[in-house]
Design a protein around this motif. Structure first.
Motif, PDB file in Angstrom:
ATOM      1  N   VAL A  12      -9.753  17.393  13.268  1.00  0.00           N
ATOM      2  CA  VAL A  12      -8.717  18.039  13.140  1.00  0.00           C
ATOM      3  C   VAL A  12      -8.493  19.188  12.255  1.00  0.00           C
ATOM      4  O   VAL A  12      -8.167  20.582  12.620  1.00  0.00           O
ATOM      5  N   GLU A  13      -8.898  18.862  11.168  1.00  0.00           N
ATOM      6  CA  GLU A  13      -8.684  20.133   9.896  1.00  0.00           C
ATOM      7  C   GLU A  13      -9.590  20.731   9.652  1.00  0.00           C
ATOM      8  O   GLU A  13      -9.334  22.166   9.849  1.00  0.00           O
ATOM      9  N   THR A  21      -2.660  22.278  19.008  1.00  0.00           N
ATOM     10  CA  THR A  21      -2.461  20.569  17.782  1.00  0.00           C
ATOM     11  C   THR A  21      -1.749  19.660  18.702  1.00  0.00           C
ATOM     12  O   THR A  21      -2.067  18.367  18.711  1.00  0.00           O
ATOM     13  N   PHE A  67      -9.698  19.450  17.720  1.00  0.00           N
ATOM     14  CA  PHE A  67      -8.584  19.073  17.844  1.00  0.00           C
ATOM     15  C   PHE A  67      -8.257  17.528  18.291  1.00  0.00           C
ATOM     16  O   PHE A  67      -6.753  17.011  18.164  1.00  0.00           O
ATOM     17  N   LYS A 109       0.171  26.279  17.131  1.00  0.00           N
ATOM     18  CA  LYS A 109       0.470  24.754  18.028  1.00  0.00           C
ATOM     19  C   LYS A 109       0.057  24.432  19.247  1.00  0.00           C
ATOM     20  O   LYS A 109       0.385  23.026  19.615  1.00  0.00           O
ATOM     21  N   GLU A 163      -9.074  23.493  13.173  1.00  0.00           N
ATOM     22  CA  GLU A 163      -7.641  24.334  12.217  1.00  0.00           C
ATOM     23  C   GLU A 163      -8.030  25.304  11.557  1.00  0.00           C
ATOM     24  O   GLU A 163      -7.588  26.591  11.715  1.00  0.00           O
TER      25      GLU A 163
END
Length: 282
Positions: free
Chosen positions: A267-268, A145, A260, A142, A271
């Motif tokens: 972002v994917e 993110t 991110f 998190k 992650e």
């Protein structure tokens, strides 16, 4: 825009619970719940604190991230700690050393970003219980993110230029290097070695002064979507670089943090890369 919509919008964009938001902004969960349900109208001071603590602002009839670069730098610090632990052959979750982060000191002469602003983000994440000893993988996920949403690169108040043809990013990077300018190509890098090509959909090059580089090279601004983005470095983007095949890449932590801060695809990818690092081997 009413307070209920503001809080709900922030939580949805950050993917956080009411309890997590309450800890971030230092209010009780019941207060957050009542504001979202419309049974409590917060004072302007309370609403301002919520916006500042989560990294958002009101723009016309919507809320948008502030583009706060200090959040990205704080995220990079946490990612550096995770990566250094993993590269040392240790479990980055089981052996997460919170005390070493408590000793972080940023030299203001090396960064345009106020150290106090960076420390404020680290403290908020501690309050949210994402940054703690023996954290859960989901908690550590998190942090970048939230930092990425808050400090989205496209929203930052930083000098940027689009030059040349982004498909020829290697040639542009080498010309910048030959001219003696400090630079770093940003892309998702599998630590500790940089790949042949960045994984980001639109690679960027950090430099101290994009205009100076463009003028020196005689580069004119390219049409939107075609050029390589030259981005003015604000924090420590040019430190800890990794050189591969003559190209100087941003540090693994910086490149991961930039993922991110990018498009949905970036972002994917970020992650997935971070999850593989945090997930203990079978």
């Amino acid at each position: 825009m009413d307070a209920s919509a503001i809080l709900l919008g922030i939580r949805r964009m950050l993917w956080i619970s009411r309890a997590e938001m309450a800890r971030l902004v230092q209010l009780s969960p019941s207060t957050i719940s009542r504001i979202e349900k419309g049974t409590l109208d917060p004072t302007w001071g309370t609403l301002t604190r919520i916006l500042e603590s989560t990294g958002f602002l009101i723009s016309a009839d919507s809320i948008v991230p502030t583009g706060d670069a200090s959040a990205a730098l704080a995220g990079r610090i946490v990612l550096e700690h995770i990566l250094s632990t993993a590269e040392g052959g240790r479990d980055p979750v089981e052996e997460f050393d919170l005390e070493s982060l408590d000793e972080v000191e940023l030299d203001a002469r090396r960064s345009d970003i106020a150290p106090e602003a960076v420390q404020a983000w680290l403290e908020r994440w501690r309050r949210a219980k994402w940054l703690r000893s023996n954290p859960h993988i989901d908690d550590l996920m998190k942090i970048p993110t939230v930092a990425g949403v808050t400090s989205t690169l496209a929203l930052r108040k930083v000098q940027r230029l689009s030059v040349g043809d982004r498909r020829q990013w290697r040639e542009l990077a080498l010309r910048i290097d030959e001219a003696g300018f400090g630079y770093a190509v940003s892309g998702l890098i599998a630590p500790p070695r940089a790949p042949d090509t960045p994984a980001l959909t639109a690679p960027t090059i950090y430099v101290h002064d994009p205009s100076a580089v463009a003028i020196h090279q005689g580069w004119e601004e390219s049409p939107t979507g075609l050029g390589m983005h030259l981005i003015g470095a604000q924090g420590l983007e040019l430190e800890g670089t990794v050189t591969d095949q003559g190209i100087r890449y941003a540090s693994p932590a910086q490149a991961l943090m930039d993922g991110f801060c990018g498009s949905r695809a970036d972002v994917e990818a970020a992650e997935n890369a971070l999850f593989r690092i945090l997930l203990p081997p079978f």
